[in-house]
Design a protein around this motif. Structure first.
Motif, PDB file in Angstrom:
ATOM      1  N   ASN A 337      -2.046   7.642   0.269  1.00 51.05           N
ATOM      2  CA  ASN A 337      -2.051   6.778  -0.915  1.00 51.05           C
ATOM      3  C   ASN A 337      -1.921   5.298  -0.553  1.00 51.05           C
ATOM      4  N   SER A 338      -1.256   4.999   0.566  1.00 53.70           N
ATOM      5  CA  SER A 338      -1.102   3.597   0.960  1.00 53.70           C
ATOM      6  C   SER A 338      -2.445   2.996   1.383  1.00 53.70           C
ATOM      7  N   ALA A 339      -3.407   3.840   1.804  1.00 53.16           N
ATOM      8  CA  ALA A 339      -4.750   3.332   2.129  1.00 53.16           C
ATOM      9  C   ALA A 339      -5.483   2.901   0.865  1.00 53.16           C
ATOM     10  N   LYS A 340      -5.100   3.481  -0.282  1.00 53.88           N
ATOM     11  CA  LYS A 340      -5.749   3.135  -1.544  1.00 53.88           C
ATOM     12  C   LYS A 340      -5.239   1.812  -2.112  1.00 53.88           C
ATOM     13  N   ALA A 341      -4.241   1.227  -1.452  1.00 57.03           N
ATOM     14  CA  ALA A 341      -3.691  -0.050  -1.911  1.00 57.03           C
ATOM     15  C   ALA A 341      -4.642  -1.209  -1.663  1.00 57.03           C
ATOM     16  N   ALA A 342      -5.768  -0.957  -0.992  1.00 61.50           N
ATOM     17  CA  ALA A 342      -6.788  -1.995  -0.835  1.00 61.50           C
ATOM     18  C   ALA A 342      -7.443  -2.325  -2.161  1.00 61.50           C
ATOM     19  N   ALA A 343      -7.247  -1.489  -3.169  1.00 63.52           N
ATOM     20  CA  ALA A 343      -7.803  -1.734  -4.497  1.00 63.52           C
ATOM     21  C   ALA A 343      -7.139  -2.961  -5.131  1.00 63.52           C
ATOM     22  N   ALA A 344      -7.637  -3.369  -6.264  1.00 60.81           N
ATOM     23  CA  ALA A 344      -7.137  -4.582  -6.925  1.00 60.81           C
ATOM     24  C   ALA A 344      -5.779  -4.377  -7.592  1.00 60.81           C
ATOM     25  N   TYR A 345      -5.288  -3.158  -7.619  1.00 57.01           N
ATOM     26  CA  TYR A 345      -4.022  -2.885  -8.284  1.00 57.01           C
ATOM     27  C   TYR A 345      -3.223  -1.875  -7.477  1.00 57.01           C
ATOM     28  N   ALA A 346      -1.925  -1.806  -7.748  1.00 54.03           N
ATOM     29  CA  ALA A 346      -1.041  -0.836  -7.096  1.00 54.03           C
ATOM     30  C   ALA A 346      -0.738   0.298  -8.067  1.00 54.03           C
ATOM     31  N   ARG A 347      -0.443   1.478  -7.503  1.00 50.94           N
ATOM     32  CA  ARG A 347      -0.159   2.635  -8.353  1.00 50.94           C
ATOM     33  C   ARG A 347       0.811   3.574  -7.661  1.00 50.94           C
ATOM     34  N   THR A 348       1.927   3.857  -8.315  1.00 51.24           N
ATOM     35  CA  THR A 348       2.895   4.836  -7.824  1.00 51.24           C
ATOM     36  C   THR A 348       2.506   6.222  -8.316  1.00 51.24           C
ATOM     37  N   ARG A 349       2.543   7.184  -7.411  1.00 45.72           N
ATOM     38  CA  ARG A 349       2.214   8.562  -7.779  1.00 45.72           C
ATOM     39  C   ARG A 349       3.424   9.459  -7.553  1.00 45.72           C
ATOM     40  N   GLN A 350       3.212  10.779  -7.641  1.00 51.54           N
ATOM     41  CA  GLN A 350       4.303  11.752  -7.479  1.00 51.54           C
ATOM     42  C   GLN A 350       4.320  12.390  -6.093  1.00 51.54           C
ATOM     43  N   ARG A 351       3.560  11.837  -5.173  1.00 52.30           N
ATOM     44  CA  ARG A 351       3.504  12.406  -3.831  1.00 52.30           C
ATOM     45  C   ARG A 351       4.885  12.374  -3.177  1.00 52.30           C
ATOM     46  N   VAL A 352       5.197  13.431  -2.406  1.00 57.85           N
ATOM     47  CA  VAL A 352       6.462  13.525  -1.683  1.00 57.85           C
ATOM     48  C   VAL A 352       6.297  12.904  -0.300  1.00 57.85           C
ATOM     49  N   LEU A 353       7.225  12.021   0.067  1.00 58.72           N
ATOM     50  CA  LEU A 353       7.161  11.366   1.377  1.00 58.72           C
ATOM     51  C   LEU A 353       7.357  12.389   2.500  1.00 58.72           C
ATOM     52  N   GLU A 354       6.602  12.208   3.581  1.00 63.94           N
ATOM     53  CA  GLU A 354       6.682  13.098   4.732  1.00 63.94           C
ATOM     54  C   GLU A 354       7.002  12.300   5.998  1.00 63.94           C
ATOM     55  N   GLU A 355       7.563  12.984   6.979  1.00 63.55           N
ATOM     56  CA  GLU A 355       7.842  12.366   8.273  1.00 63.55           C
ATOM     57  C   GLU A 355       6.557  11.766   8.841  1.00 63.55           C
ATOM     58  N   GLY A 356       6.654  10.521   9.343  1.00 61.61           N
ATOM     59  CA  GLY A 356       5.487   9.866   9.936  1.00 61.61           C
ATOM     60  C   GLY A 356       4.636   9.074   8.970  1.00 61.61           C
ATOM     61  N   ASP A 357       4.950   9.110   7.676  1.00 59.28           N
ATOM     62  CA  ASP A 357       4.157   8.380   6.683  1.00 59.28           C
ATOM     63  C   ASP A 357       4.327   6.870   6.825  1.00 59.28           C
ATOM     64  N   LEU A 358       3.263   6.151   6.548  1.00 54.46           N
ATOM     65  CA  LEU A 358       3.379   4.741   6.201  1.00 54.46           C
ATOM     66  C   LEU A 358       3.730   4.662   4.722  1.00 54.46           C
ATOM     67  N   VAL A 359       4.694   3.820   4.382  1.00 57.36           N
ATOM     68  CA  VAL A 359       5.132   3.682   2.988  1.00 57.36           C
ATOM     69  C   VAL A 359       5.028   2.208   2.607  1.00 57.36           C
TER      70      VAL A 359
END
Length: 499
Positions: A337-359
């Motif tokens: 989901n952090s790769a989708k932040a290249a869009a013109a807006y930000a969006r929080t979702r319900q994804r669960v954080l995992e070990e090794g994630d960029l946040v």
């Protein structure tokens, strides 16, 4: 005497200045004044004196004592009882005013002085423009012209080429407006139980008064007529759209109405010292929201839980006491989901954080109408070699961009400095947007000046504020961005986000 219903420093000062200019009032300080009455006062002068006394009585006991010695002229009158119009009919003589007011204005009422620098800039810009006046009904432009950030965006500001500034404000916003503007405040009653109609109809009467004062000499009036970005000042806001133009054309048909959008954007690009101070405060308050992130981010939390915790930290910080109103939005985007932040807006979702994630944590916050645009990227657990390489590239690109910032530099050169570094690390294609854009009167306006873009014709000036946001995004994997808020100064750049 009952306290004046809208006692304010501005209104008291206006009355004092008029009376002093006429030689009627001489003052040593706000508690002791001398009132000279050399002739029978006309109705207008009596009303100005009554208004002055009303305002002084609002903050202290008040009485007036005659200096005359003859019994028939001796006067000692309490002005703490109700006054009927014209009751204060001073005979010629000299009177002492004892207000019991020490001149220390209550802090909750008056927290911000008039921005004389902004006023002078607008007057100067109008002198070089085709406009005799500008009239604006959006919250951001009302803020620019008057210093007041409307709540429901149902206010209208009028700024003339000779420096007269008026703001028409809903009655329930007058208290807020008095704290932040030196403009003449014209209250109006919005629809309530007595009537059911749109705000534009309620504006008819106050606009008639303002336009009559403009007269035929103000024939060319600037209005916002083109596409623009309008930040939210509240959960909902009034949009006058074409109704304001229609009403103005009906009430002042001799005027020529011209789009002034570019004129306003140029004014917003360069901030005054007071505006920079507010933007710095906004950044400091925003930092409180980011503070818990390092200790908070861990596997098993949802993005929504992270963003909610940071939002709560932002909203409860006592640092917000330094301004009248704050608001903001915190977003969390993890893993792919952090790769989708290249869009013109930000969006929080319900994804669960995992070990090794960029946040990626992104925030747009506001203090009294002045916005921030901030991003920080974290890792869940120990960063991988790939993530460390991405961070090195982003950090180096950020430093290169900051080194390139000086007055007189083309904005595209700042973009080139950052983009060249990203390319040298092999991330040229992954840097999918411009290096920055103007920030201040809005958080996310891609056309906000200056545009830190490869094709930008803009030239940097001291006082310009914008973001610097080098980034790398990889679909399906993640994205990393570091976004700072900066201000151009005479020596280069000041980073407002000092965390």
């Amino acid at each position: 005497m009952a306290a004046h219903p809208r006692a304010s420093k501005k209104m008291l000062t206006q009355n004092l200045r008029r009376l002093e200019a006429d030689g009627i009032v001489v003052r040593n300080d706000m508690s002791e004044m001398v009132l000279h009455v050399e002739y029978d006062l006309n109705h207008e002068a009596r009303e100005e004196i009554c208004s002055l006394l009303d305002h002084l009585a609002h903050w202290g006991r008040l009485y007036v004592t005659s200096r005359a010695t003859s019994p028939e002229n001796d006067v000692q009158r309490s002005l703490l009882t109700d006054r009927v119009e014209g009751a204060v009919m001073f005979q010629p003589g000299q009177f002492d005013i004892h207000s019991g007011f020490d001149g220390n204005w209550p802090e909750e009422r008056f927290s911000m002085a008039v921005d004389q620098e902004r006023h002078a800039r607008i007057v100067g810009s109008l002198a070089d423009s085709p406009f005799d006046a500008v009239i604006c009904g959006s919250a951001t432009e009302v803020l620019l012209l008057t210093g007041y950030w409307p709540v429901m965006s149902a206010s209208v500001a009028v700024f003339t080429s000779d420096g007269e500034v008026k703001v028409i404000v809903p009655e329930d916003e007058v208290e807020l407006a008095e704290k932040t503007t030196g403009a003449e405040i014209i209250p109006y009653e919005t629809a309530g139980l007595h009537a059911l109609h749109p705000a534009i109809q309620s504006l008819r009467t106050p606009l008639i008064s303002v336009l009559q004062q403009l007269g035929a000499s103000h024939a060319k009036i600037g209005l916002q007529l083109e596409q623009g970005v309008r930040p939210a000042s509240y959960a909902v806001s009034t949009q006058f759209r074409s109704s304001l133009l229609k009403l103005l054309s009906e009430l002042h048909p001799r005027a020529e109405y011209i789009a002034c959008d570019e004129f306003l954007e140029a004014l917003k690009a360069v901030k005054t010292a007071k505006e920079l101070e507010l933007m710095q405060k906004a950044a400091v308050v925003a930092a409180a929201g980011f503070a818990p992130a390092n200790g908070l981010i861990r596997p098993g939390l949802r993005e929504s839980e992270v963003s909610a915790a940071l939002q709560a930290a932002f909203e409860r910080t006592q640092l917000a006491e330094t301004v009248q109103r704050t608001s903001g939005y915190f977003f969390c985007m993890s893993g792919p989901n952090s790769a989708k932040a290249a869009a013109a807006y930000a969006r929080t979702r319900q994804r669960v954080l995992e070990e090794g994630d960029l946040v990626m944590i992104h925030a747009n916050t506001c203090a009294d109408g002045y916005w921030t645009d901030i991003t920080r990227t974290f890792t869940v657990g120990r960063p991988s070699d790939r993530q460390m390489t991405m961070r090195e590239a982003v950090d180096e690109a950020r430093r290169a961009a900051l080194r390139a910032i000086y007055p007189g530099v083309k904005a595209r050169e700042v973009d080139h400095a950052a983009r060249s570094v990203m390319r040298s690390h092999g991330f040229g294609e992954a840097f999918k947007h411009a290096t920055g854009h103007g920030v201040g009167f809005a958080a996310a306006n891609p056309n906000g000046l200056p545009r830190i873009h490869p094709l930008s014709p803009d030239v940097l000036e001291a006082g310009m504020t914008f973001n610097i946001e080098p980034a790398a995004y990889f679909d399906g994997y993640g994205g990393m961005r570091h976004c700072d808020l900066v201000a151009v100064n005479a020596d280069g750049v000041d980073t407002l986000t000092k965390f």
